[in-house]
Design a protein around this motif. Structure first.
Motif, PDB file in Angstrom:
ATOM      1  N   HIS A   1       0.821  -1.205   0.000  1.00 24.76           N
ATOM      2  CA  HIS A   1       0.000   0.000   0.000  1.00 24.76           C
ATOM      3  C   HIS A   1       0.862   1.264   0.000  1.00 24.76           C
TER       4      HIS A   1
ATOM      5  N   ASP B   1       1.320   3.902  -3.288  1.00 31.79           N
ATOM      6  CA  ASP B   1       0.870   5.297  -3.159  1.00 31.79           C
ATOM      7  C   ASP B   1       1.917   6.302  -3.619  1.00 31.79           C
TER       8      ASP B   1
ATOM      9  N   PHE C   1       1.051   7.981  -6.835  1.00 35.07           N
ATOM     10  CA  PHE C   1       0.036   9.045  -6.823  1.00 35.07           C
ATOM     11  C   PHE C   1       0.661  10.360  -6.369  1.00 35.07           C
ATOM     12  N   VAL C   2       1.608  10.275  -5.467  1.00 31.58           N
ATOM     13  CA  VAL C   2       2.290  11.497  -5.042  1.00 31.58           C
ATOM     14  C   VAL C   2       2.949  12.172  -6.235  1.00 31.58           C
TER      15      VAL C   2
ATOM     16  N   HIS D   1      -5.496  12.366  -4.458  1.00 33.99           N
ATOM     17  CA  HIS D   1      -5.162  12.136  -3.040  1.00 33.99           C
ATOM     18  C   HIS D   1      -6.103  11.115  -2.425  1.00 33.99           C
TER      19      HIS D   1
ATOM     20  N   PRO E   1      -5.790   5.925  -4.342  1.00 36.10           N
ATOM     21  CA  PRO E   1      -5.157   5.167  -3.255  1.00 36.10           C
ATOM     22  C   PRO E   1      -6.171   4.306  -2.502  1.00 36.10           C
ATOM     23  N   GLN E   2      -7.387   4.829  -2.405  1.00 37.70           N
ATOM     24  CA  GLN E   2      -8.382   4.075  -1.651  1.00 37.70           C
ATOM     25  C   GLN E   2      -8.868   2.868  -2.446  1.00 37.70           C
TER      26      GLN E   2
ATOM     27  N   ASN F   1      -3.576   9.068   1.354  1.00 40.24           N
ATOM     28  CA  ASN F   1      -2.593   8.674   0.347  1.00 40.24           C
ATOM     29  C   ASN F   1      -1.222   8.525   1.008  1.00 40.24           C
ATOM     30  N   TYR F   2      -1.234   7.846   2.141  1.00 41.64           N
ATOM     31  CA  TYR F   2      -0.025   7.709   2.949  1.00 41.64           C
ATOM     32  C   TYR F   2       0.980   6.835   2.224  1.00 41.64           C
ATOM     33  N   ASN F   3       2.212   7.307   2.076  1.00 45.10           N
ATOM     34  CA  ASN F   3       3.167   6.571   1.250  1.00 45.10           C
ATOM     35  C   ASN F   3       4.591   6.735   1.755  1.00 45.10           C
TER      36      ASN F   3
ATOM     37  N   SER G   1       0.650  14.883   0.519  1.00 47.02           N
ATOM     38  CA  SER G   1      -0.539  15.278  -0.221  1.00 47.02           C
ATOM     39  C   SER G   1      -1.724  15.489   0.721  1.00 47.02           C
TER      40      SER G   1
END
Ligand code: MAN
Ligand code: MAN
Ligand code: MAN
Lengths: 259, 294, 259, 294, 294, 259
Positions: free
Chosen positions: C117, C121, C124-125, C144, C148-149, D46-48, D55
């Protein structure tokens, strides 16, 4: 097996080659010969049984595998264990395991030889100082190589040769004679003599206030239990920032003078 | 007054910059190689408790004074004295310092304004870190591995074990020593020019001095050893002079005290270093015989 | 008791809700559901026996009572133990004590899901970075939250639903497949990726010399074994004093220019 | 030259002070509340691994650029880029930082001279401490207590246990989050004015940068992880690559080295961060597959 | 503005230097001896938790104000207030500080520009180190040895054991106390003159203030004690309020917090110290009765 | 052996002399009498058997041989063990070994007396503060010596005399009564009161920014586990270097004004 005078002398030379620090590839070269793995083989060749020497030397080397000599402070010396130890073991015809128990205690005698060597060499340094005053480079070079090596040769070859020739008994007698107070005093002196070198160096970089940094380095090392590496990194950064500030002020004042 | 002094230095430096790199006398490849080999072969020939590898450094550059200062005896003598300072590093990795010093001496002889302090500080400031790096990588890492391999071969009854260890180590370490020394010489050469033209010399010397002094303080903690093992018996219990008394007062007070005393005798009392050595020997005998230290 | 496809799916969603970090009260909301005490009850409700779920969930929660997720580095995941563990225990009809032994090892699978996960992500950043260049805030917001979800939903719901439906055997197979080098490599990558974030930040506050402070902070933390808190306090004080000195010099020079 | 630069900044600042707080565009209560809720709900959406909550920060202020810089697209884009920096804190307690940033952005849009550095440094310098405070107080203290209570109730066969835990924690944590965020916003507002009128802005920015960089160094030690578990077998004994070799050279050299390499690639080589990520992934695979790290 | 202030101080100082050492009022040998004996006899007469040996210091110099400032009541009162500051050291070895303070007071009364700060900082900066030195040498070293001897004698049924211990200790410690005090007085006298004539006074005062404040911070860690022993039960496990929560937030936050609160009440709120003590007692009762601390 | 009222009173005085800190050679004088080796002999003299007192006192002193009172924080008090302990042991006619087991627990009562004493004396300090405001030195001297000693006399003599007269039972009752919360609260108060002294001192040396150094000293001490000695050395060096930089800037600006 019996060891002849010549053989004993040659084995003494092998030991000397392991501690001389010169002229073959400095401490690297000599520390190769110094390892029982190597010196055992050579002693075996001298005594006419290279294979036995190699096997026993390898066995004796095992407890010295992580040996480090840093800053000239040796833990027990593998050189003596590798030469005299192998010779005595071959002479006695013992198994590799027994060879280890014979050889390891011999390391202590090695420490004595090392301390004497590093103490005597101090005199040559002072003689070279005089050469530097007179600009006599030739003599300086001579003093750097020849006399220290003669000393190293004598204090290296003789005890090992005697030990080979007269057997283990003589060795333990030597150790017993020096052991106790004389050895301890030698160690104490060896422990404090580096103060001269450090003080001379400090004197050389002496500026007002530099002593404060010296004490800072000492206190931080001792109290925070740091090694030299992090102290050097931190000191480098702090020194740069600090002198940046001083230079800052200096630039300003230099600029002033343009008025 | 400090600013004035620095400004004075600065004009002095400008002169240096003008003369800068006319390269009246430059070292040949052979000169550098000779210095490298003499260092690598003879660094420990006269290894001693007082100044360790000092005369090894001088010996390795013994052909320089005549070459750099032809006819100038005073400069030659100064050179010799300059390189009899306390020096100790791991010779293979630390050779980078010797290389840098070589190029600094070259630049200096060509008019660059490099005071003794600068050279001293480079040596002092870097020798400790490189001793640490070198001992760890070589004696602490490479050597045990090669020894393990060699012992394995020899134990199995194969006489090649010693050779495998010895030859491999020799090749690897000589390569490292060569690369480090040459890298040091090159860095020094470029560095010196960069530094001089940038006019940042002053700060760098000052910074190196501070770093050097601090590292010397740290080294004092490792090199000067004087621990008391004395115990004062108290009925059934015991009082350790070192841990129960001295350490509570100020840890390491004996080594630091002795070092500061030595500095005092050398610098303020202007005693000859042989005299100081005699005093230290006597102190050592007293401490050792009485059993206070040891 | 048998678990239907729908029930398995719903339990998967409960798991997802515990790791999604959104949109219900961020990690707080989701970590409430993530606790076996809570998810056990919900799983019980789904499976038709709320009371049994509550009791078993409470039991499974016990070894996770001091669980802390700091800096995005989770020790074994309580979420999986609470959902899949409760479900399998209810299905097998075992005692709460046995439920614990079934549930706890499942935590490892949770770690894998978490690593995947947080790695995915990252993409996406980078897409949001592009939006920032173009000033497209709408798309940034979308990126955001939504993609990701969806990812989290898929990698969260599927394994848990499968686990519920096919039983414990499948779960251990998945773990066994990923375990070893693939998982280790994922962890290694996860361990060094934060370097990008830190480097980007450093680049942002970059001034001449700032790198020295960075290294200072690193060395001091590593060698003195300090946590971030004391380093921050000390750094704050030192920074204030240091910049005071710089400013000092600056003021002086500013004053000079008035002449 | 530094002084000149600072002086220049100072005049620049004076301008800022004159314009100071005409408050052409001020945030409404609703704007602040909306930012708070978006932060509290979506910080981890959107934790990465690369930038953690970056973000989330941007998302929480997504309504600001249009409001603060109407029509000024360049400023809007700059705003967006500004808030995509690495950020990680405990969201409830650390919300105080977000609140402060909100007010700094407001002041900046109204002409106050707040460079990117200032905002960045506030975030970087404070996120670590508040993560520590928050994790300890919430996950390490409050949560275990509430869980213990809830588990006690549920174990006794009472289904309310989960609710007792969940509802209590939610109420307490939301209250804390709200108070912290608003306090941050208020402090920031007052702080900014005090700072600007006092003319101490420059020093504070410089100090915050230094503190931020130092804390980043400290965070590198905690966040960037690369420990070797490799052992070199030596006969019966073993040599640990990490503790026996690398740690003796320089503790943490792999994480620091990787971070500095990353900085070099990003800053000096000007690589895109996706490229750098690719490089890091490859390095990670190599280190992991060879077993050097892991 | 700092530079201006310092310059002002400098002119002020010049005045001091001019008046310098006219020695209108100098202390007689008897004055010094009297101060020494009063210190050595009565330092602990009113030993207390708040300021420890403070009134012992004042008492030991009770004859000074009238002598140094005849007729000047304001100066006499200032003197008294100056020496009611927190003070704690090992009285015999630390007497060197009292001796230095004596000579500083003498110089000050003769016009030397020695602000309160200088005297305070000398006391604060040195009391801790000398407490450490003194306790170690006396109570930790000399006394156990003498006790061991005395106990040996007495156990053997010889009543002289007590006398051997007591008399020897008394003689040794009184000798040390005398030497330290007089050395301090002499050093102070010479030091003060050297400092004043060198014009380095300002820096030394500033440095002493900084050192003093830092040492006070260190002393706070040793003297102000408030550890929680509370445990929060968690099922079978336990959570220690001190080690698991407070220490993770910020070690020593209770003692530091209480000390800063006290400073705030005294300095910013201008409360009388009796009032502050009352507040601390109430806090202590609350912390103790609730069991938070203890 | 029976102990008379007078004897009990005299033994109480011996105890007082050991804790009064004045007027005989301050803590040194009094700590000589405080040692069981000495007080045992004196108690023996009072009870008519000096030799027995000396032997028992010496025995009781053994466990206190490494006793250190630093910063006014005493571990269990040897004074009470030496006086009351010797007296009770002599009265019971027990062996020296048994005397030790009687005497050592008495130390706790000594701690209570010490805490009370150091707390009550705070009031006299505040009264002396007032004298300082009014310049009334005579009263200050009186307050320093007389009232604190009356207090010390009362709380020192009474419990010991009672203990001697009524025997060991009474002593353990007193301890039991005060023990628990009251003693704990006293200790807590005693633990935080030094904050006043430190804060007053800080207020006295207060300059802008000085608080930062104070916090630095605290943080460094607490987090690096240093003692006051190295902190003082490091602080001294850093303070000197730091003020050197400030002074530098100041000198420059002073020079400017000469234009
Ligand atoms: O520690 C650096 C260096 O010190 C001495 O020169 C010897 O012990 C070397 O083996 C070592 O490398
Ligand atoms: O450590 C701060 C913060 O890091 C991440 O965001 C998560 O692990 C949170 O739970 C934690 O509070
Ligand atoms: O620690 C210094 C000093 O503190 C108090 O005054 C007493 O405990 C003394 O015995 C001690 O020497």
């Amino acid at each position: 097996m019996e060891i002849s005078v010549l053989q004993a002398f040659l084995i003494g030379i092998v030991y000397y080659l392991g501690i001389n620090g010169t002229p073959w590839l400095t401490c690297m070269g000599s520390t190769i010969i110094q390892k029982p793995l190597v010196s055992g083989l050579i002693v075996g060749i001298i005594l006419g049984d290279p294979l036995a020497g190699a096997i026993i030397g390898a066995a004796i080397n095992l407890p010295f595998i992580a040996y480090i000599s840093a800053g000239g402070a040796p833990p027990t010396d593998p050189g003596l264990a590798g030469t005299l130890g192998t010779a005595l073991a071959l002479a006695a015809g013992v198994s590799p395991a027994v060879a280890i128990t014979i050889a390891v205690p011999l390391g202590l005698l090695g420490t004595i030889i090392w301390v004497v060597h590093m103490t005597v060499d101090v005199f040559f340094v002072h003689m070279i100082d005089k050469c530097a005053l007179n600009g006599d480079m030739k003599k300086a070079c001579f003093l750097h190589v020849v006399p220290p090596q003669i000393i190293a040769f004598i204090i290296g070859v003789i005890p090992v040769a005697l030990g080979c020739y007269y057997g283990a008994g003589v060795v333990s007698n030597i150790i017993a004679t020096l052991d106790g107070t004389p050895l301890k005093v030698l160690e104490v002196i060896g422990g404090i003599l580096p103060a001269i070198g450090i003080a001379m160096n400090l004197r050389a970089i002496s500026k007002p206030g530099i002593l404060l940094w010296f004490i800072l380095g000492f206190v931080v090392t001792v109290y925070l239990g740091l090694t030299t590496m992090p102290v050097a990194i931190i000191a480098g950064i702090v020194a740069y920032l600090y002198t940046g500030l001083t230079a800052n002020a200096a630039t300003v004042s230099a600029a002033d003078d343009d008025f | 007054m400090l600013p004035q002094y620095l400004q004075l230095m600065m004009t002095f430096n400008n002169k240096g910059e003008n003369i800068n790199m006319e390269n009246k006398v430059s070292l040949s490849k052979k000169d550098v190689l000779s210095a490298f080999w003499k260092w690598t072969f003879f660094s420990h020939a006269n290894y001693n408790y007082e100044r360790l590898q000092a005369s090894g450094v001088l010996f390795s550059m013994s052909h320089l004074p005549k070459k750099l200062y032809p006819g100038d005896e005073k400069a030659q003598k100064a050179f010799m004295q300059r390189h009899m300072q306390f020096y100790n590093t791991e010779p293979h990795f630390g050779g980078i310092i010797n290389g840098m010093v070589l190029s600094m001496e070259e630049a200096r002889a060509n008019g660059a304004d490099i005071p003794d302090d600068a050279i001293n500080s480079v040596k002092t400031g870097l020798m400790g870190p490189f001793a640490g790096i070198g001992d760890t990588l070589w004696q602490g890492t490479l050597q045990p591995i090669l020894l393990a391999v060699g012992i394995g071969i020899a134990s199995a009854g194969n006489m090649l074990g010693a050779a495998v260890f010895g030859v491999t180590e020799a090749i690897i370490m000589l390569t490292i020593a060569y690369i480090m020394y040459m890298r040091g010489y090159k860095t020094g050469k470029e560095g010196v020019q960069a530094i001089l033209s940038g006019g940042k010399m002053k700060q760098l010397i000052a910074a190196a001095s501070i770093m050097g002094a601090t590292v010397l303080g740290s080294l004092t903690a490792s090199y000067v050893k004087a621990q008391s093992t004395m115990n004062i018996p108290l009925g059934q219990a015991q009082l350790s002079l070192q841990t129960d008394i001295l350490d509570k007062l100020f840890k390491g007070m004996i080594p630091l005290g002795i070092t500061l005393l030595t500095l005092y005798l050398l610098k303020d009392k202007q005693l000859k270093s042989t005299t100081v050595m005699g005093i230290l020997v006597i102190i050592g005998i007293i401490l050792g015989v009485t059993g206070i230290v040891g």
